[in-house]
Design a protein around this motif. Sequence first.
Motif, PDB file in Angstrom:
ATOM      1  N   PRO A  70       0.823  -1.219   0.000  1.00 53.78           N
ATOM      2  CA  PRO A  70       0.000   0.000   0.000  1.00 53.78           C
ATOM      3  C   PRO A  70       0.856   1.267   0.000  1.00 53.78           C
ATOM      4  O   PRO A  70       1.988   1.269   0.499  1.00 53.78           O
ATOM      5  CB  PRO A  70      -0.797  -0.109   1.306  1.00 53.78           C
ATOM      6  CG  PRO A  70      -0.694  -1.538   1.725  1.00 53.78           C
ATOM      7  CD  PRO A  70       0.634  -2.018   1.223  1.00 53.78           C
ATOM      8  N   LYS A  71       0.310   2.315  -0.557  1.00 53.92           N
ATOM      9  CA  LYS A  71       0.983   3.611  -0.548  1.00 53.92           C
ATOM     10  C   LYS A  71       1.256   4.036   0.896  1.00 53.92           C
ATOM     11  O   LYS A  71       0.388   3.949   1.759  1.00 53.92           O
ATOM     12  CB  LYS A  71       0.107   4.659  -1.243  1.00 53.92           C
ATOM     13  CG  LYS A  71       0.709   6.059  -1.263  1.00 53.92           C
ATOM     14  CD  LYS A  71      -0.225   7.040  -1.930  1.00 53.92           C
ATOM     15  CE  LYS A  71       0.346   8.459  -1.904  1.00 53.92           C
ATOM     16  NZ  LYS A  71      -0.567   9.452  -2.539  1.00 53.92           N
ATOM     17  N   GLY A  72       2.484   4.497   1.152  1.00 60.21           N
ATOM     18  CA  GLY A  72       2.858   4.966   2.485  1.00 60.21           C
ATOM     19  C   GLY A  72       3.647   3.967   3.297  1.00 60.21           C
ATOM     20  O   GLY A  72       4.223   4.320   4.330  1.00 60.21           O
ATOM     21  N   VAL A  73       3.714   2.716   2.848  1.00 58.71           N
ATOM     22  CA  VAL A  73       4.477   1.694   3.570  1.00 58.71           C
ATOM     23  C   VAL A  73       5.960   1.819   3.218  1.00 58.71           C
ATOM     24  O   VAL A  73       6.318   1.993   2.049  1.00 58.71           O
ATOM     25  CB  VAL A  73       3.967   0.270   3.230  1.00 58.71           C
ATOM     26  CG1 VAL A  73       4.927  -0.796   3.751  1.00 58.71           C
ATOM     27  CG2 VAL A  73       2.580   0.056   3.807  1.00 58.71           C
ATOM     28  N   CYS A  74       6.825   1.740   4.222  1.00 55.06           N
ATOM     29  CA  CYS A  74       8.272   1.781   4.004  1.00 55.06           C
ATOM     30  C   CYS A  74       8.815   0.357   3.940  1.00 55.06           C
ATOM     31  O   CYS A  74       8.443  -0.487   4.757  1.00 55.06           O
ATOM     32  CB  CYS A  74       8.959   2.550   5.127  1.00 55.06           C
ATOM     33  SG  CYS A  74       8.512   4.289   5.201  1.00 55.06           S
ATOM     34  N   ILE A  75       9.676   0.089   2.964  1.00 52.18           N
ATOM     35  CA  ILE A  75      10.242  -1.248   2.756  1.00 52.18           C
ATOM     36  C   ILE A  75      11.705  -1.236   3.172  1.00 52.18           C
ATOM     37  O   ILE A  75      12.463  -0.342   2.800  1.00 52.18           O
ATOM     38  CB  ILE A  75      10.121  -1.657   1.276  1.00 52.18           C
ATOM     39  CG1 ILE A  75       8.665  -1.593   0.813  1.00 52.18           C
ATOM     40  CG2 ILE A  75      10.678  -3.059   1.061  1.00 52.18           C
ATOM     41  CD1 ILE A  75       8.496  -1.753  -0.683  1.00 52.18           C
ATOM     42  N   TRP A  76      12.087  -2.276   3.941  1.00 52.99           N
ATOM     43  CA  TRP A  76      13.460  -2.387   4.416  1.00 52.99           C
ATOM     44  C   TRP A  76      14.047  -3.731   4.013  1.00 52.99           C
ATOM     45  O   TRP A  76      13.434  -4.775   4.212  1.00 52.99           O
ATOM     46  CB  TRP A  76      13.513  -2.257   5.942  1.00 52.99           C
ATOM     47  CG  TRP A  76      13.195  -0.886   6.423  1.00 52.99           C
ATOM     48  CD1 TRP A  76      11.951  -0.365   6.649  1.00 52.99           C
ATOM     49  CD2 TRP A  76      14.119   0.154   6.725  1.00 52.99           C
ATOM     50  NE1 TRP A  76      12.041   0.941   7.071  1.00 52.99           N
ATOM     51  CE2 TRP A  76      13.369   1.278   7.132  1.00 52.99           C
ATOM     52  CE3 TRP A  76      15.503   0.238   6.692  1.00 52.99           C
ATOM     53  CZ2 TRP A  76      13.965   2.470   7.502  1.00 52.99           C
ATOM     54  CZ3 TRP A  76      16.090   1.430   7.065  1.00 52.99           C
ATOM     55  CH2 TRP A  76      15.337   2.535   7.467  1.00 52.99           C
TER      56      TRP A  76
END
Length: 552
Positions: free
Chosen positions: A442-448
């Motif tokens: 989803p838009k706004g999720v940060c991926i690490w």
Amino acid sequence: MKVPLSILSLFLLGILLHLVILPQASVIVIKSYTSWCFVAVVVVCSTFLSNDIWLKSQRLRWKLKRQGIKGPHPSLFYGNVPEMQRIQSSSKSISISSSCNDFIAHDYTSTLFPYFEQWRKLYGPVYTYSTGNKQHLYVNHPELVKEMNQCITFGLGKPSYITKRLAPLLGNGILRSNGHFWAQQRKIVAPEFFMDKVKGMVGLMVESAQPLLKKWESCIEAQGGVMTEIRVEEDLRSVSADVISRTCFGSSYVKGKQIFSKLRTLQETISTGSVLFGLPTFGFLATRQQKEMRGLEREVESLIWEVVKERQKECLESSSSLEKDLLQLILEEAINDVCVGKESSKQFIVDNCKNIYFAGHESTATAATWCLMLLALHPEWQARIREETLQICQDGILDSDSLSKMKTVTMVIQEVMRLYPPAAFVSREALEETQLGRITVPKGVCIWTLIPTLHRDPDIWGADANEFNPERFSSGVSNACKVPQAYIPFGLGPRLCLGKNFAMVQLKVVITLIISKFTFSLAPSYKHSPAYRMIVEPGHGVSILVQRSKRG
């Protein structure tokens, strides 16, 4: 969320009418309406905070959870930050610091990032967690990393909350910006680091390394010509800084010394607060640390602008037939591009210079430091590099042609970058809804993505994944492991480090020159303690015992 002006106006109008109509009761009315105003403000603020900090993050969490992605349960306002801090504190009792005479454990992830490792064991290579008002997706599955590599849209960019914290150091330059503005900057900078350009910089790189070689020789001479102990990281930073100054800005390290010094201080100041937790900050009051960073930021920008103005003057006085360096190209782009504009051109120039100054020398110097540490542990690889250098450079000249034939030093550097990549993470934010394999992000999720975890996965690299074995790269990266896309020391995808070629060539030059002159081992004073300060570097530096090579 703002309080509607109409509501406040009604409160004020009511107070005014009561003052006129019922003057005797005005004091009571004022108190009554003041109380109601206070209650209204508290309700509005509470609604804003609950929506921005909790509900927004919860909605994103639910979307990920519906896809079968699990993770630790968050607290109301702080998400999983209290748990992260608790796990981090408990891990400090397990030290990885050891003397050079002990076995050195290269897997530092469980100490530097223990929460990620603990959650990975509980939830697998893909899970979700939150920090305040930010929802995160941890991705360390090779196939999903491969998908991220192939994502070429602007849908994945740098996380906004991290880039906000790094703004004093990087401005809105290429390392921090997103979208079309980032693409515009990449178009200017990328061609200057293509391999054909980098090959032309080898001579300057060799020149920049000479002061280090002379300094170490003098130190040995001062100790009777036998052996001396040297702390290497600052010397390597000086070399790397001089290289970036000469090749990209047409100036010597002496001119840029203050800039590099203050950027280093700024980096250390920012690193005192974790950029990984992502707690919301509202900026009502400037902290002492923020004031210090703003002061350093102004000083750095002022120093860079002095270099820029000197370069502008040189450009006007020199022949137009001279080859343009990177600074001159940035100057011309900022002046001529209508998208930048005259008012923004100064900031455009300064921000990109800050990015190149920082990224161009700090990471490379740290990689060189780790190289010397591992080579000090493995003198047999020093001997192999030295022998290869003597065979290829029979006339004693190190140039781009001879450098391209040096297979052994390349293998060593690739293995060092596998075990100790300066960048610990690939971080992205879904600026729009993005598909990664079966997962809809989803838009706004940060991926690490935790790089050292990928680089040490036994399923990818084999049973010796935690051992120093450059031989695994003897047939290139594509044959070094089962999933070549899992080797990402320079990041991945469209935002792959622009300076990859530059860094690799510089590392080959510096390591080859040092080994051709000296032999070295780890000093007894060396303490192995990797530390995360925006990049993974030796926490207590690297000290080695250096003596002249018999063949040098």
